[in-house]
Scaffold this motif. Sequence first.
Motif, mmCIF file in Angstrom:
data_model
loop_
_atom_site.group_PDB
_atom_site.id
_atom_site.type_symbol
_atom_site.label_atom_id
_atom_site.label_comp_id
_atom_site.label_asym_id
_atom_site.label_seq_id
_atom_site.Cartn_x
_atom_site.Cartn_y
_atom_site.Cartn_z
ATOM 1 N N ARG A 187 -6.155 1.969 -0.145
ATOM 2 C CA ARG A 187 -4.865 1.296 -0.207
ATOM 3 C C ARG A 187 -5.064 -0.070 0.415
ATOM 4 O O ARG A 187 -5.447 -0.174 1.578
ATOM 5 N N GLY A 188 -4.850 -1.121 -0.346
ATOM 6 C CA GLY A 188 -5.088 -2.477 0.167
ATOM 7 C C GLY A 188 -3.822 -3.297 0.157
ATOM 8 O O GLY A 188 -2.799 -2.880 -0.363
ATOM 9 N N THR A 189 -3.917 -4.467 0.793
ATOM 10 C CA THR A 189 -2.805 -5.420 0.744
ATOM 11 C C THR A 189 -3.251 -6.603 -0.084
ATOM 12 O O THR A 189 -4.286 -7.210 0.201
ATOM 13 N N ILE A 190 -2.490 -6.902 -1.124
ATOM 14 C CA ILE A 190 -2.798 -8.059 -1.960
ATOM 15 C C ILE A 190 -1.877 -9.187 -1.535
ATOM 16 O O ILE A 190 -0.681 -8.976 -1.345
ATOM 17 N N LYS A 191 -2.458 -10.374 -1.340
ATOM 18 C CA LYS A 191 -1.698 -11.468 -0.734
ATOM 19 C C LYS A 191 -1.945 -12.794 -1.436
ATOM 20 O O LYS A 191 -3.072 -13.107 -1.807
ATOM 21 N N ASN A 192 -0.893 -13.566 -1.616
ATOM 22 C CA ASN A 192 -0.997 -14.961 -2.043
ATOM 23 C C ASN A 192 -1.229 -15.764 -0.766
ATOM 24 O O ASN A 192 -0.322 -15.911 0.047
ATOM 25 N N ASN A 193 -2.465 -16.261 -0.577
ATOM 26 C CA ASN A 193 -2.784 -16.954 0.681
ATOM 27 C C ASN A 193 -2.607 -18.469 0.567
ATOM 28 O O ASN A 193 -3.067 -19.222 1.423
ATOM 29 N N GLY A 194 -1.962 -18.913 -0.505
ATOM 30 C CA GLY A 194 -1.718 -20.342 -0.675
ATOM 31 C C GLY A 194 -2.793 -21.047 -1.478
ATOM 32 O O GLY A 194 -2.589 -22.160 -1.962
ATOM 33 N N HIS A 195 -3.964 -20.408 -1.616
ATOM 34 C CA HIS A 195 -5.063 -20.978 -2.396
ATOM 35 C C HIS A 195 -5.525 -20.020 -3.483
ATOM 36 O O HIS A 195 -6.182 -20.416 -4.436
ATOM 37 N N ASN A 208 2.051 -16.527 1.128
ATOM 38 C CA ASN A 208 2.188 -15.464 2.130
ATOM 39 C C ASN A 208 2.879 -14.211 1.587
ATOM 40 O O ASN A 208 3.020 -13.229 2.310
ATOM 41 N N GLY A 209 3.301 -14.278 0.313
ATOM 42 C CA GLY A 209 3.837 -13.076 -0.312
ATOM 43 C C GLY A 209 2.753 -12.009 -0.337
ATOM 44 O O GLY A 209 1.590 -12.316 -0.623
ATOM 45 N N ASN A 210 3.086 -10.813 0.001
ATOM 46 C CA ASN A 210 2.078 -9.743 -0.028
ATOM 47 C C ASN A 210 2.748 -8.432 -0.424
ATOM 48 O O ASN A 210 3.947 -8.251 -0.268
ATOM 49 N N THR A 211 1.940 -7.544 -0.942
ATOM 50 C CA THR A 211 2.436 -6.230 -1.302
ATOM 51 C C THR A 211 1.262 -5.268 -1.225
ATOM 52 O O THR A 211 0.111 -5.700 -1.167
ATOM 53 N N SER A 212 1.561 -3.984 -1.191
ATOM 54 C CA SER A 212 0.431 -3.059 -1.076
ATOM 55 C C SER A 212 -0.064 -2.672 -2.463
ATOM 56 O O SER A 212 0.688 -2.641 -3.432
ATOM 57 N N LEU A 213 -1.355 -2.460 -2.533
ATOM 58 C CA LEU A 213 -2.004 -1.987 -3.753
ATOM 59 C C LEU A 213 -2.350 -0.544 -3.456
ATOM 60 O O LEU A 213 -3.234 -0.275 -2.642
ATOM 61 N N SER A 214 -1.630 0.366 -4.056
ATOM 62 C CA SER A 214 -1.953 1.754 -3.754
ATOM 63 C C SER A 214 -3.037 2.217 -4.719
ATOM 64 O O SER A 214 -3.078 1.768 -5.852
#
Length: 308
Positions: A83-91, A195-201
Amino acid sequence: MQPLIVPALLASCLWTLCTGAGDWCYQSQFTCDHQCNAPEKWNHANSNCAGKLQSPINVVTRKTLKDDRLIPFQFSNYEQIFRGTIKNNGHSVQVGVPHISTISGGDLPTIYKAVQFHLHWGHNGGPGSEHTIDGEQYPMELHIVHMKHQYTDLTTALSDPEGVAVLGFFYERSKSGNRKYDPVINALRSITTTNGNTSLSSISLTQLIPSEQNLTSYYRYKGSLTTPGCTEAVIWTLFETPIPLSMDQLRVFSELKFHDGKPMVGTFRPVQPLNGRKVFRSGSVVTLASSALLIAAMATALGLSRSN
Ligand SMILES: *[C@@H]1O[C@H](CO)[C@@H](O)[C@H](O)[C@H]1NC(C)=O
Ligand SMILES: *[C@@H]1O[C@H](CO)[C@@H](O)[C@H](O)[C@H]1NC(C)=O
Ligand SMILES: [Zn+2]
């Protein structure tokens, strides 16, 4: 005499050029209004970016050197579901990976463990990879970042000239969607802003890359991170077999936004000079040159060679 009156727009751009260190950006983000360091100015963000062993590069296959030590990799726990966290890190879009999946073999000096993966892409499925092969830029490139198994964080690993191993995979457009990418593509819609993030199940690294028997052909060279600090501590592996994604799937990446709200597109650094570095290829990469030799050898065997 210098002209005393400078057009306002030019003045603001000049001012940008003078603002030394600061945030960095891709060329696609640079405007006179948005003051950021585009790739030619990354050395203002970090002097490493002007180094001699920078990435990405264009691979000229005709000049690659066959190396029999470039045997297949051993992928360990790559099929492990996490289970990971996918994130828009600005780049980019980045997914943190539990440090359980490892690689060895492939002439790596030791075992490396996966830390994170992220991608680089173009505009609506157009050219967007960082590395190019014989000048061809693929629509997207996946980087699975690994560090030597004894380290616990990337910062420490980057102080070792061989501390990091990145596996690079290209994408190609396919007619049908790649269902194994559904979890990643669906998650993009919830992380459009910085900084938007959500979990990748339930995802595994295996499901993102070609099958193991398609990973024996690859290129190898020593380079750097492709974003500032541009640290020259990376053993690069670029696999020949691309990953298929449909045009619709590729386009979803262009719906992400940079922090200024503009579409996150063109997230690649231009190719860097080789500066005498050698690029090696595994035994199973068939180059144009070697297939030409093979054809010549066959022609000779068949008595077809030119006789004067
Ligand atoms: C995810 O976003 C929330 C805010 O929406 C934030 O509090 C949290 O720190 C973020 N998590 C990561 C891993 O960035
Ligand atoms: C993977 O390898 C198999 C067998 O060599 C081949 O038939 C198949 O086309 C390859 N797949 C890709 C995506 O290249
Ligand atoms: Zn990258």
